[in-house]
Design a protein around this motif. Structure first.
Motif, PDB file in Angstrom:
ATOM      1  N   PRO A  26       0.820  -1.219   0.000  1.00  0.00           N
ATOM      2  CA  PRO A  26       0.000   0.000   0.000  1.00  0.00           C
ATOM      3  C   PRO A  26       0.855   1.271   0.000  1.00  0.00           C
ATOM      4  N   CYS A  27       1.847   1.301  -0.854  1.00  0.00           N
ATOM      5  CA  CYS A  27       2.741   2.463  -0.938  1.00  0.00           C
ATOM      6  C   CYS A  27       2.875   2.906  -2.383  1.00  0.00           C
ATOM      7  N   SER A  28       2.957   4.205  -2.558  1.00  0.00           N
ATOM      8  CA  SER A  28       3.176   4.797  -3.872  1.00  0.00           C
ATOM      9  C   SER A  28       4.670   4.877  -4.149  1.00  0.00           C
ATOM     10  N   LEU A  29       5.010   5.068  -5.419  1.00  0.00           N
ATOM     11  CA  LEU A  29       6.400   5.226  -5.834  1.00  0.00           C
ATOM     12  C   LEU A  29       6.556   6.611  -6.441  1.00  0.00           C
ATOM     13  N   MET A  30       7.496   7.368  -5.910  1.00  0.00           N
ATOM     14  CA  MET A  30       7.793   8.692  -6.455  1.00  0.00           C
ATOM     15  C   MET A  30       9.288   8.775  -6.691  1.00  0.00           C
ATOM     16  N   ARG A  31       9.638   9.508  -7.757  1.00  0.00           N
ATOM     17  CA  ARG A  31      11.045   9.695  -8.085  1.00  0.00           C
ATOM     18  C   ARG A  31      11.334  11.170  -8.178  1.00  0.00           C
ATOM     19  N   ILE A  32      12.474  11.541  -7.629  1.00  0.00           N
ATOM     20  CA  ILE A  32      12.864  12.939  -7.548  1.00  0.00           C
ATOM     21  C   ILE A  32      14.208  13.106  -8.232  1.00  0.00           C
ATOM     22  N   VAL A  33      14.316  14.112  -9.099  1.00  0.00           N
ATOM     23  CA  VAL A  33      15.601  14.492  -9.661  1.00  0.00           C
ATOM     24  C   VAL A  33      15.951  15.840  -9.055  1.00  0.00           C
ATOM     25  N   LEU A  34      17.132  15.905  -8.490  1.00  0.00           N
ATOM     26  CA  LEU A  34      17.609  17.127  -7.840  1.00  0.00           C
ATOM     27  C   LEU A  34      18.394  17.958  -8.839  1.00  0.00           C
ATOM     28  N   PHE A  35      18.176  19.255  -8.816  1.00  0.00           N
ATOM     29  CA  PHE A  35      18.925  20.138  -9.702  1.00  0.00           C
ATOM     30  C   PHE A  35      20.240  20.584  -9.074  1.00  0.00           C
ATOM     31  N   ALA A  66       0.866   9.250   3.791  1.00  0.00           N
ATOM     32  CA  ALA A  66       1.818  10.347   3.608  1.00  0.00           C
ATOM     33  C   ALA A  66       1.761  10.976   2.219  1.00  0.00           C
ATOM     34  N   VAL A  67       1.036  10.366   1.283  1.00  0.00           N
ATOM     35  CA  VAL A  67       1.046  10.853  -0.101  1.00  0.00           C
ATOM     36  C   VAL A  67       0.677  12.329  -0.203  1.00  0.00           C
ATOM     37  N   PRO A  68      -0.414  12.785   0.400  1.00  0.00           N
ATOM     38  CA  PRO A  68      -0.753  14.215   0.250  1.00  0.00           C
ATOM     39  C   PRO A  68       0.342  15.145   0.783  1.00  0.00           C
ATOM     40  N   ASN A  69       0.921  14.822   1.927  1.00  0.00           N
ATOM     41  CA  ASN A  69       1.974  15.677   2.495  1.00  0.00           C
ATOM     42  C   ASN A  69       3.238  15.658   1.636  1.00  0.00           C
ATOM     43  N   VAL A  70       3.573  14.509   1.097  1.00  0.00           N
ATOM     44  CA  VAL A  70       4.757  14.412   0.237  1.00  0.00           C
ATOM     45  C   VAL A  70       4.517  15.190  -1.057  1.00  0.00           C
ATOM     46  N   GLN A  71       3.314  15.099  -1.611  1.00  0.00           N
ATOM     47  CA  GLN A  71       2.999  15.857  -2.823  1.00  0.00           C
ATOM     48  C   GLN A  71       3.116  17.364  -2.571  1.00  0.00           C
ATOM     49  N   VAL A  72       2.620  17.843  -1.434  1.00  0.00           N
ATOM     50  CA  VAL A  72       2.730  19.267  -1.099  1.00  0.00           C
ATOM     51  C   VAL A  72       4.196  19.656  -0.951  1.00  0.00           C
ATOM     52  N   PHE A  73       4.974  18.835  -0.231  1.00  0.00           N
ATOM     53  CA  PHE A  73       6.391  19.119  -0.033  1.00  0.00           C
ATOM     54  C   PHE A  73       7.136  19.172  -1.367  1.00  0.00           C
ATOM     55  N   LEU A  74       6.969  18.124  -2.188  1.00  0.00           N
ATOM     56  CA  LEU A  74       7.691  18.079  -3.462  1.00  0.00           C
ATOM     57  C   LEU A  74       7.222  19.184  -4.404  1.00  0.00           C
ATOM     58  N   GLY A  75       5.936  19.468  -4.400  1.00  0.00           N
ATOM     59  CA  GLY A  75       5.421  20.551  -5.230  1.00  0.00           C
ATOM     60  C   GLY A  75       6.026  21.892  -4.850  1.00  0.00           C
ATOM     61  N   GLY A  76       6.180  22.126  -3.543  1.00  0.00           N
ATOM     62  CA  GLY A  76       6.805  23.366  -3.081  1.00  0.00           C
ATOM     63  C   GLY A  76       8.257  23.465  -3.484  1.00  0.00           C
ATOM     64  N   GLU A  77       8.985  22.355  -3.364  1.00  0.00           N
ATOM     65  CA  GLU A  77      10.397  22.349  -3.754  1.00  0.00           C
ATOM     66  C   GLU A  77      10.546  22.502  -5.269  1.00  0.00           C
ATOM     67  N   ALA A  78       9.632  21.904  -6.017  1.00  0.00           N
ATOM     68  CA  ALA A  78       9.666  22.057  -7.473  1.00  0.00           C
ATOM     69  C   ALA A  78       9.401  23.515  -7.857  1.00  0.00           C
ATOM     70  N   ALA A  79       8.457  24.159  -7.175  1.00  0.00           N
ATOM     71  CA  ALA A  79       8.140  25.565  -7.462  1.00  0.00           C
ATOM     72  C   ALA A  79       9.336  26.471  -7.182  1.00  0.00           C
ATOM     73  N   LYS A  80      10.181  26.078  -6.236  1.00  0.00           N
ATOM     74  CA  LYS A  80      11.389  26.856  -5.918  1.00  0.00           C
ATOM     75  C   LYS A  80      12.544  26.541  -6.864  1.00  0.00           C
ATOM     76  N   GLY A  81      12.366  25.554  -7.748  1.00  0.00           N
ATOM     77  CA  GLY A  81      13.417  25.208  -8.701  1.00  0.00           C
ATOM     78  C   GLY A  81      14.495  24.309  -8.142  1.00  0.00           C
ATOM     79  N   VAL A  82      14.191  23.631  -7.035  1.00  0.00           N
ATOM     80  CA  VAL A  82      15.168  22.751  -6.390  1.00  0.00           C
ATOM     81  C   VAL A  82      15.177  21.363  -7.027  1.00  0.00           C
ATOM     82  N   LEU A  83      14.011  20.911  -7.507  1.00  0.00           N
ATOM     83  CA  LEU A  83      13.870  19.544  -7.991  1.00  0.00           C
ATOM     84  C   LEU A  83      12.706  19.457  -8.955  1.00  0.00           C
ATOM     85  N   ASP A  84      12.599  18.290  -9.560  1.00  0.00           N
ATOM     86  CA  ASP A  84      11.402  17.903 -10.290  1.00  0.00           C
ATOM     87  C   ASP A  84      11.096  16.482  -9.834  1.00  0.00           C
ATOM     88  N   TYR A  85       9.860  16.070 -10.005  1.00  0.00           N
ATOM     89  CA  TYR A  85       9.504  14.725  -9.556  1.00  0.00           C
ATOM     90  C   TYR A  85       8.415  14.145 -10.434  1.00  0.00           C
TER      91      TYR A  85
END
Length: 147
Positions: free
Chosen positions: A74-83, A119-138
């Motif tokens: 019962p876990c999602s898979l997310m991948r993050i590329v760091l800039f 944790a999916v909603p909180n992780v999506q908010v976190f990653l979305g915020g970091e993506a908006a700052k130009g730190v990463l994409d996911y």
């Protein structure tokens, strides 16, 4: 390590040829029945299975290939590329604090995360915020919203 084996998963490449490989291997442990295995690490490129999934395999020329996922974790898979490589430790720590299991591939500035349903909603908010700052994409190759 108790009888761990490698299970190979086919990789679909995008129109640009990314990621430049046709398969990826993950560690697996013997599963609940003959011919089944439980995946024991998070894939970086495959999109059809996650750590903890029970899979059936086909053995071809001494290599175990994923046939299908018999039981999903019962876990999602997310991948993050760091800039920026110097952000890896902070992003990794924050993902761990949000309840994720992670694997890091420093040379490619990649983080693979297995994210519990809760944790999916909180992780999506976190990653979305970091993506908006130009730190990463996911990307979210596997989203599972179950019990």
């Amino acid at each position: 390590m108790e009888d761990r084996v490698k299970v190979f998963l086919h990789i679909e490449q995008d129109d640009d040829g990314y990621p430049g490989i046709g398969s990826e291997s993950v560690w697996a442990l013997p599963g609940p029945m003959e011919g089944f295995f439980t995946l024991d690490n998070i894939p970086f490129f495959a999109t059809d299975a996650n750590i903890g999934d029970v899979v059936s395999v086909d053995a071809r020329e001494g290599v175990l290939w994923l046939r299908h996922v018999a039981r999903e974790t019962p876990c999602s898979l997310m991948r993050i590329v760091l800039f920026f490589a110097d952000e890896k430790d902070r992003i990794a720590r924050d993902l761990l604090n949000l309840g994720c299991q992670i694997e890091c591939w420093a040379d490619r500035k990649l983080i693979a995360a297995s994210v519990p349903n809760s944790a999916v909603p909180n992780v999506q908010v976190f990653l979305g915020g970091e993506a908006a700052k130009g730190v990463l994409d996911y990307e979210e190759p596997i989203l599972r919203f179950g019990d």
